[in-house]
Structure formats: structure tokens, C-alpha cells
Design an enzyme around this catalytic site. Structure first.
Site, PDB file in Angstrom:
ATOM      1  N   LYS A  16       0.800  -1.152   0.108  1.00 50.33           N
ATOM      2  CA  LYS A  16      -0.072  -0.251  -0.048  1.00 50.33           C
ATOM      3  C   LYS A  16       0.842   1.189   0.179  1.00 50.33           C
ATOM      4  O   LYS A  16       1.977   1.351   0.597  1.00 50.33           O
ATOM      5  CB  LYS A  16      -1.009   0.174   1.237  1.00 50.33           C
ATOM      6  CG  LYS A  16      -0.375   0.321   2.485  1.00 50.33           C
ATOM      7  CD  LYS A  16       0.136   1.218   3.155  1.00 50.33           C
ATOM      8  CE  LYS A  16       1.071   1.341   4.554  1.00 50.33           C
ATOM      9  NZ  LYS A  16       1.662   2.604   4.923  1.00 50.33           N
ATOM     10  N   PRO A 104       9.139  -4.059   0.197  1.00 50.39           N
ATOM     11  CA  PRO A 104      10.411  -3.807   1.070  1.00 50.39           C
ATOM     12  C   PRO A 104       9.999  -3.972   2.681  1.00 50.39           C
ATOM     13  O   PRO A 104       9.053  -3.517   3.008  1.00 50.39           O
ATOM     14  CB  PRO A 104      10.935  -2.303   0.670  1.00 50.39           C
ATOM     15  CG  PRO A 104       9.584  -1.644   0.137  1.00 50.39           C
ATOM     16  CD  PRO A 104       8.841  -2.923  -0.410  1.00 50.39           C
ATOM     17  N   VAL A 105      10.963  -4.440   3.183  1.00 53.14           N
ATOM     18  CA  VAL A 105      10.865  -4.813   4.830  1.00 53.14           C
ATOM     19  C   VAL A 105      10.983  -3.269   5.551  1.00 53.14           C
ATOM     20  O   VAL A 105      11.933  -2.680   5.348  1.00 53.14           O
ATOM     21  CB  VAL A 105      11.592  -5.806   5.141  1.00 53.14           C
ATOM     22  CG1 VAL A 105      11.456  -6.077   6.720  1.00 53.14           C
ATOM     23  CG2 VAL A 105      11.603  -7.064   4.541  1.00 53.14           C
ATOM     24  N   ALA A 106      10.240  -3.268   6.404  1.00 56.99           N
ATOM     25  CA  ALA A 106       9.968  -1.752   7.179  1.00 56.99           C
ATOM     26  C   ALA A 106      10.249  -0.670   6.257  1.00 56.99           C
ATOM     27  O   ALA A 106      10.903   0.149   6.651  1.00 56.99           O
ATOM     28  CB  ALA A 106      11.286  -1.980   8.223  1.00 56.99           C
ATOM     29  N   MET A 109       5.280   0.301   3.503  1.00 54.31           N
ATOM     30  CA  MET A 109       4.477  -0.191   2.605  1.00 54.31           C
ATOM     31  C   MET A 109       3.687  -1.354   3.248  1.00 54.31           C
ATOM     32  O   MET A 109       3.117  -2.199   2.141  1.00 54.31           O
ATOM     33  CB  MET A 109       5.135  -0.705   1.308  1.00 54.31           C
ATOM     34  CG  MET A 109       5.907   0.469   0.526  1.00 54.31           C
ATOM     35  SD  MET A 109       6.326   0.415  -1.094  1.00 54.31           S
ATOM     36  CE  MET A 109       4.603   0.525  -1.952  1.00 54.31           C
ATOM     37  N   ALA A 110       3.747  -1.536   4.241  1.00 56.47           N
ATOM     38  CA  ALA A 110       2.949  -2.693   5.086  1.00 56.47           C
ATOM     39  C   ALA A 110       2.877  -4.018   4.505  1.00 56.47           C
ATOM     40  O   ALA A 110       1.995  -4.946   4.288  1.00 56.47           O
ATOM     41  CB  ALA A 110       1.288  -2.522   4.840  1.00 56.47           C
ATOM     42  N   GLY A 112       4.623  -6.394   6.295  1.00 55.71           N
ATOM     43  CA  GLY A 112       4.187  -7.690   7.309  1.00 55.71           C
ATOM     44  C   GLY A 112       2.812  -7.787   7.552  1.00 55.71           C
ATOM     45  O   GLY A 112       2.209  -9.051   7.505  1.00 55.71           O
ATOM     46  N   SER A 113       2.000  -6.541   7.405  1.00 56.82           N
ATOM     47  CA  SER A 113       0.641  -6.760   7.415  1.00 56.82           C
ATOM     48  C   SER A 113       0.024  -7.441   6.200  1.00 56.82           C
ATOM     49  O   SER A 113      -1.009  -8.336   6.496  1.00 56.82           O
ATOM     50  CB  SER A 113      -0.066  -5.012   7.549  1.00 56.82           C
ATOM     51  OG  SER A 113       0.508  -4.522   8.518  1.00 56.82           O
ATOM     52  N   ASP A 146      -2.586  -2.113   9.680  1.00 53.35           N
ATOM     53  CA  ASP A 146      -2.799  -2.134   8.226  1.00 53.35           C
ATOM     54  C   ASP A 146      -3.281  -3.379   7.667  1.00 53.35           C
ATOM     55  O   ASP A 146      -3.441  -3.451   6.319  1.00 53.35           O
ATOM     56  CB  ASP A 146      -1.372  -1.774   7.627  1.00 53.35           C
ATOM     57  CG  ASP A 146      -1.234  -0.472   7.496  1.00 53.35           C
ATOM     58  OD1 ASP A 146      -1.899   0.509   7.829  1.00 53.35           O
ATOM     59  OD2 ASP A 146       0.315  -0.068   7.471  1.00 53.35           O
TER      60      ASP A 146
HETATM   61  C1  LIG Z   1       2.225   4.462   9.401  1.00 57.74           C
HETATM   62  C2  LIG Z   1       1.243   3.070   8.921  1.00 57.74           C
HETATM   63  C3  LIG Z   1       0.502   3.990   7.959  1.00 57.74           C
HETATM   64  O1  LIG Z   1      -0.480   3.263   7.078  1.00 57.74           O
HETATM   65  O2  LIG Z   1       1.724   2.348   7.978  1.00 57.74           O
HETATM   66  P1  LIG Z   1       3.445   1.875   7.898  1.00 57.74           P
HETATM   67  O3  LIG Z   1       4.438   2.922   7.568  1.00 57.74           O
HETATM   68  O4  LIG Z   1       3.748   1.212   9.120  1.00 57.74           O
HETATM   69  O5  LIG Z   1       3.508   0.646   6.557  1.00 57.74           O
HETATM   70  C4  LIG Z   1       0.469   2.356   9.785  1.00 57.74           C
HETATM   71  O6  LIG Z   1      -0.243   3.342  10.340  1.00 57.74           O
HETATM   72  C5  LIG Z   1       1.123   1.601  10.714  1.00 57.74           C
HETATM   73  O7  LIG Z   1       0.583   0.471  10.816  1.00 57.74           O
HETATM   74  P2  LIG Z   1       1.234  -0.836  11.378  1.00 57.74           P
HETATM   75  O8  LIG Z   1       2.706  -1.147  10.640  1.00 57.74           O
HETATM   76  O9  LIG Z   1       0.388  -2.167  11.121  1.00 57.74           O
HETATM   77  O10 LIG Z   1       1.203  -0.602  12.700  1.00 57.74           O
HETATM   78  P3  LIG Z   1       0.905  -1.194  14.092  1.00 57.74           P
HETATM   79  O11 LIG Z   1       1.691  -2.609  13.950  1.00 57.74           O
HETATM   80  O12 LIG Z   1      -0.491  -1.399  14.380  1.00 57.74           O
HETATM   81  O13 LIG Z   1       1.825  -0.348  14.934  1.00 57.74           O
HETATM   82  C6  LIG Z   1       3.119  -0.309  15.527  1.00 57.74           C
HETATM   83  C7  LIG Z   1       3.468   0.840  16.134  1.00 57.74           C
HETATM   84  O14 LIG Z   1       3.417   2.062  15.449  1.00 57.74           O
HETATM   85  C8  LIG Z   1       2.909   3.096  16.328  1.00 57.74           C
HETATM   86  N1  LIG Z   1       1.608   3.391  15.705  1.00 57.74           N
HETATM   87  C9  LIG Z   1       0.973   2.596  14.800  1.00 57.74           C
HETATM   88  C10 LIG Z   1      -0.329   3.145  14.198  1.00 57.74           C
HETATM   89  C11 LIG Z   1      -1.135   4.237  14.801  1.00 57.74           C
HETATM   90  N2  LIG Z   1      -2.144   4.644  14.321  1.00 57.74           N
HETATM   91  N3  LIG Z   1      -0.534   5.025  15.689  1.00 57.74           N
HETATM   92  C12 LIG Z   1       0.788   4.714  16.476  1.00 57.74           C
HETATM   93  O15 LIG Z   1       1.529   5.416  17.033  1.00 57.74           O
HETATM   94  C13 LIG Z   1       2.575   2.583  17.682  1.00 57.74           C
HETATM   95  O16 LIG Z   1       3.746   2.839  18.389  1.00 57.74           O
HETATM   96  C14 LIG Z   1       2.528   1.033  17.418  1.00 57.74           C
HETATM   97  O17 LIG Z   1       2.857   0.328  18.635  1.00 57.74           O
HETATM   98  N1  LIG Z   2       6.144 -11.352   7.511  1.00 58.26           N
HETATM   99  C1  LIG Z   2       7.030 -10.193   7.756  1.00 58.26           C
HETATM  100  N2  LIG Z   2       7.330  -9.149   6.773  1.00 58.26           N
HETATM  101  C2  LIG Z   2       7.987  -8.339   6.932  1.00 58.26           C
HETATM  102  N3  LIG Z   2       8.250  -7.766   8.194  1.00 58.26           N
HETATM  103  C3  LIG Z   2       7.859  -8.519   9.335  1.00 58.26           C
HETATM  104  C4  LIG Z   2       7.067  -9.748   9.285  1.00 58.26           C
HETATM  105  N4  LIG Z   2       6.740 -10.003  10.252  1.00 58.26           N
HETATM  106  C5  LIG Z   2       7.224  -9.424  11.112  1.00 58.26           C
HETATM  107  N5  LIG Z   2       8.145  -8.257  10.614  1.00 58.26           N
HETATM  108  C6  LIG Z   2       8.649  -7.183  11.343  1.00 58.26           C
HETATM  109  O1  LIG Z   2       7.852  -6.072  11.131  1.00 58.26           O
HETATM  110  C7  LIG Z   2       8.915  -4.956  10.812  1.00 58.26           C
HETATM  111  C8  LIG Z   2       7.986  -4.013  10.147  1.00 58.26           C
HETATM  112  O2  LIG Z   2       7.840  -4.473   8.859  1.00 58.26           O
HETATM  113  P1  LIG Z   2       6.978  -4.023   7.659  1.00 58.26           P
HETATM  114  O3  LIG Z   2       5.720  -4.670   7.776  1.00 58.26           O
HETATM  115  O4  LIG Z   2       7.572  -4.743   6.353  1.00 58.26           O
HETATM  116  O5  LIG Z   2       7.064  -2.698   7.408  1.00 58.26           O
HETATM  117  P2  LIG Z   2       6.112  -1.277   7.718  1.00 58.26           P
HETATM  118  O6  LIG Z   2       5.436  -1.634   9.138  1.00 58.26           O
HETATM  119  O7  LIG Z   2       7.179  -0.167   7.578  1.00 58.26           O
HETATM  120  O8  LIG Z   2       5.293  -1.191   6.527  1.00 58.26           O
HETATM  121  C9  LIG Z   2      10.096  -5.528  10.277  1.00 58.26           C
HETATM  122  O9  LIG Z   2      11.311  -4.832  10.806  1.00 58.26           O
HETATM  123  C10 LIG Z   2      10.135  -6.812  10.758  1.00 58.26           C
HETATM  124  O10 LIG Z   2      11.002  -7.245  11.790  1.00 58.26           O
END
Ligand SMILES: C[C@@](CO)(OP(=O)(O)O)[C@H](O)COP(=O)(O)OP(=O)(O)OC[C@H]1O[C@@H](n2ccc(N)nc2=O)[C@H](O)[C@@H]1O
Ligand SMILES: Nc1ncnc2c1ncn2[C@@H]1O[C@H](COP(=O)(O)OP(=O)(O)O)[C@@H](O)[C@H]1O
Length: 321
Positions: A16, A104-106, A109-110, A112-113, A146
Site C-alpha cells: 500500500k 520492502p521490509v520496514a 508499504m505494510a 508484514g501486514s 494495516d
Molecule cells: C504508519 C502506517 C500508515 O499506514 O503504515 P506503515 O508505515 O507502518 O506501513 C500504519 O499506521 C502503521 O501500521 P502498522 O505497521 O500495522 O502498525 P502497528 O503494528 O499497528 O503499530 C506499530 C506501532 O506504530 C505506532 N502506531 C501505529 C499506528 C498508529 N495509528 N499509531 C501509532 O502510534 C505505535 O507505536 C505502534 O505500537
Molecule cells: N512477514 C513479515 N514481513 C516483514 N516484516 C515482518 C514480518 N513479520 C514481522 N516483521 C517485522 O515487522 C517490521 C515491520 O515490517 P513491515 O511490515 O515490512 O514494515 P512497515 O510497518 O514499515 O510497513 C520489520 O522490521 C520486521 O522485523
């Protein structure tokens, strides 16, 4: 009599990008209130779930060395959460999950989700569960904010911590170039950095999401490009200052606009069409500002099974002794 082992199930699941991400205050549970518009992109992971005598997770592809393979992997957490939802005992979790990562990991772009969402869809089929996508999304929301979006895909408005979704009409297909950074960024660290920046001053905030909804309905990438916005971008750039250069390079290469995706560090560039995206990708990969460049389009559907027309294959009873 032969025991019947269900055939493995493979699910493709999108990444995403956040077209708009407005971050509110931190809540008592540590999460921040969000208003975001997600778009699911064709850059994807593939997840295979199979019945096995050797349970566990295997990871191949993009960033494979930085993904945990134990109980912390989001795909394995999805196995346990679904088992708990349907009352399967933990010691009977004879499932192997194979992740082929393109996301890409971390990277913001979600990925792990996405893997958690794909595992829920794959397992629901493998275990022949009669669960709706809404029911899977309820399980998914306990795993990450996500995960529900990765189940539905398309384009959607997310509120709460991003898990409450309403579909948004997007006309036509949008074309993107994605610049992967050398290393990932931790999502909690980026939210923490935004809190710090806000306590030290008042970094600019994105406006209302309404114009973004209108631009999506018009299908005009030029209109949408003017409206891309992400409150987490300042925090991601503060932690990774080189992203400024990457964002500039994408626009110099011909993209309409660029944004940090979610918590970063991946930068997403919106292009006028598919041809322009290829040209921007070629130029950006020669600019030395990122590790890898990919083209993608969106919106695409959420986690869905691929192939899957095999019928259960019989195996000799000793395989299940
Ligand atoms: C920022 C966003 C935007 O879409 O995406 P990513 O950059 O991670 O892909 C998301 O809100 C990330 O969602 P996700 O990666 O599923 O995060 P979660 O596991 O739910 O939360 C990880 C940590 O991020 C912080 N967190 C996450 C979501 C939120 N609305 N507020 C927060 O403060 C909290 O510290 C939480 O413990
Ligand atoms: N299946 C998975 N794929 C990627 N990362 C994972 C997975 N399971 C756990 N993780 C952990 O979740 C962290 C966040 O990864 P990811 O979901 O790729 O990034 P983001 O939250 O930035 O979208 C990673 O640093 C990794 O240690």
C-alpha cells in the site's frame, strides 16, 4: 483408507501507499488517531500455506534476512490468531507458511501486514473455514493497523488507527515509481519522532482529505499529484535526511510528485502514465539516491488466491503417522 491432505494454497497480496496521511494526537493506548487514504499497489508478496508435519515460516526474496522466522513473524501470529478465533488448539498448528517477498521490509508499504492478511485468507481456505472477509479483518486488526486494508485492497479511507475502512471510488489506474532505501525505518520510532517534532514546534499538517477523494474520483493524476500529503514525512526525513534528495530526484526525473509512503523510508512517485513511470524509474535508478527502483500501479484488489484449482490429493496414511 487414504488420509486426504488439502493442497497448499497460494495467496497474492498487495502493498500500500498512503496518498494522504493525517496524524492526530497519541491516544492512551499509545496509538495515534489517523485519517488516511490507502491505495493498494501491484507490488506484492506471495504467501503459500501448506499442511505439514514441520510447522514454521520460510522467507525468500526482498529483505529476507531482516524478517524474523519465529513466533514474531506477522504471518505466524496470523496463524495463531486465526486458530484461537476458531478454537484450534495451539499444539495442532501443523502449518508451514512460505513468504516470497517483493514488498520492502520496514519500508512503509505494510509488507508484514500484507503477509498476515494473506495467511488469514490462505488458512481460511486450507482449513475450509466459512469466515467472511469482514470476520477475517476483525482478526487481522488485532495483528496490525494495516492488516484489514491488505484484505480489502482497492482505495480506502482509514480512520481510528487505520483499521476502520470505507472504500473510496478511484477512476482509472494510477502509475507509480517506488524508490527503496538502503535500510528500513521502524514505525514506532517514526511516530515517536513526530511527537518530538510537535513538542518542539509545530510542523505543518496536511489539510482535509476531501480534495483527495475528489481527485481520485476524477481519475486525473495531475490533480491527485498536487494533493499527496503525509504528516509522517517530516519525521521520516528528520530520521533519514537523505530522503530529501530522493524526493527531489524523482520529480527531476519527470514524476508529477513524490511522497514518503507511510512511515517510510520508501518514496512513492506518481507519474502521468505507464510510459512515464518506466522513464522515471530508469532515470531514478541511475541517480544513486536509493537502493532499488520498482514500477507499480494501483488500485489493485486485496489478498486473493492464485491458481488453487487443484483438488485435495490423497496421500498414504504413514505421512500422517
Ligand atoms: C504508519 C502506517 C500508515 O499506514 O503504515 P506503515 O508505515 O507502518 O506501513 C500504519 O499506521 C502503521 O501500521 P502498522 O505497521 O500495522 O502498525 P502497528 O503494528 O499497528 O503499530 C506499530 C506501532 O506504530 C505506532 N502506531 C501505529 C499506528 C498508529 N495509528 N499509531 C501509532 O502510534 C505505535 O507505536 C505502534 O505500537
Ligand atoms: N512477514 C513479515 N514481513 C516483514 N516484516 C515482518 C514480518 N513479520 C514481522 N516483521 C517485522 O515487522 C517490521 C515491520 O515490517 P513491515 O511490515 O515490512 O514494515 P512497515 O510497518 O514499515 O510497513 C520489520 O522490521 C520486521 O522485523
Amino acid at each position: 483408507m487414504l488420509a486426504v491432505v488439502p493442497p497448499p494454497v497460494t495467496v497474492r497480496v498487495p502493498s500500500k501507499v498512503n496518498l494522504h496521511l493525517s496524524v492526530g494526537d497519541a491516544r492512551a493506548d499509545g496509538f495515534h488517531e489517523l485519517t488516511t487514504i490507502f491505495q493498494a499497489l501491484s507490488l506484492s508478496d506471495e504467501v503459500t500455506v501448506a499442511a505439514t508435519e514441520e510447522p514454521g515460516v520460510e522467507v525468500y526474496g526482498e529483505g529476507q534476512d531482516s524478517v524474523p522466522t519465529g513466533g514474531n513473524n506477522l504471518a505466524w501470529r496470523a496463524v495463531r490468531a486465526l486458530a484461537a478465533r476458531v478454537g484450534r488448539p495451539e499444539d495442532e498448528l501443523k502449518v508451514r507458511v512460505v513468504l516470497r517477498k517483493g514488498i520492502p521490509v520496514a519500508g512503509g508499504m505494510a509488507g508484514g501486514s500484507a503477509d498476515a492478511a494473506a495467511t488469514l485468507v490462505g488458512l481460511a481456505s486450507l482449513w475450509r473455514l466459512e469466515l467472511t472477509r469482514d470476520e477475517l479483518a476483525e482478526v487481522g486488526a488485532t495483528l496490525g493497523s494495516d492488516v484489514p486494508f491488505a484484505l480489502y485492497g482497492g482505495t480506502a479511507l482509514g480512520t481510528g488507527r487505520g483499521e476502520q475502512l470505507v472504500p473510496v471510488l478511484a477512476r482509472h489506474t494510477f502509475h507509480w515509481v517506488l524508490a527503496f532505501d538502503q535500510r528500513g525505518l521502524s514505525t514506532p520510532r517514526v511516530f515517536g519522532e513526530l511527537d518530538r517534532l510537535r513538542s518542539a514546534g509545530d510542523p505543518p499538517r496536511v489539510g482535509s482529505h476531501d480534495p483527495v477523494v475528489e481527485a481520485l474520483a476524477s481519475g486525473d493524476p495531475r490533480q491527485l499529484a498536487l494533493l499527496l500529503g503525509n504528516d509522517l514525512q517530516a519525521a521520516a526525513v528528520s530520521l533519514r535526511p537523505g530522503l530529501r534528495r530522493t524526493l527531489r530526484a524523482g520529480v527531476s526525473a519527470g514524476a508529477l510528485a513524490g511522497t514518503v509512503s507511510g512511515s517510510g523510508p520508501t518514496c512513492a512517485f506518481l507519474c502521468v502514465d505507464a510510459e512515464s513511470a518506466l522513464a522515471v524509474a530508469a532515470e531514478l535508478s541511475g541517480a544513486g539516491v536509493c537502493r532499488t527502483v520498482r514500477v507499480a500501479h494501483g488500485p489493485v484488489p486485496g489478498a486473493r488466491m492464485v491458481g488453487g484449482d487443484e483438488s485435495p490429493r490423497p496421500v498414504p496414511p504413514q505421512a500422517h503417522a
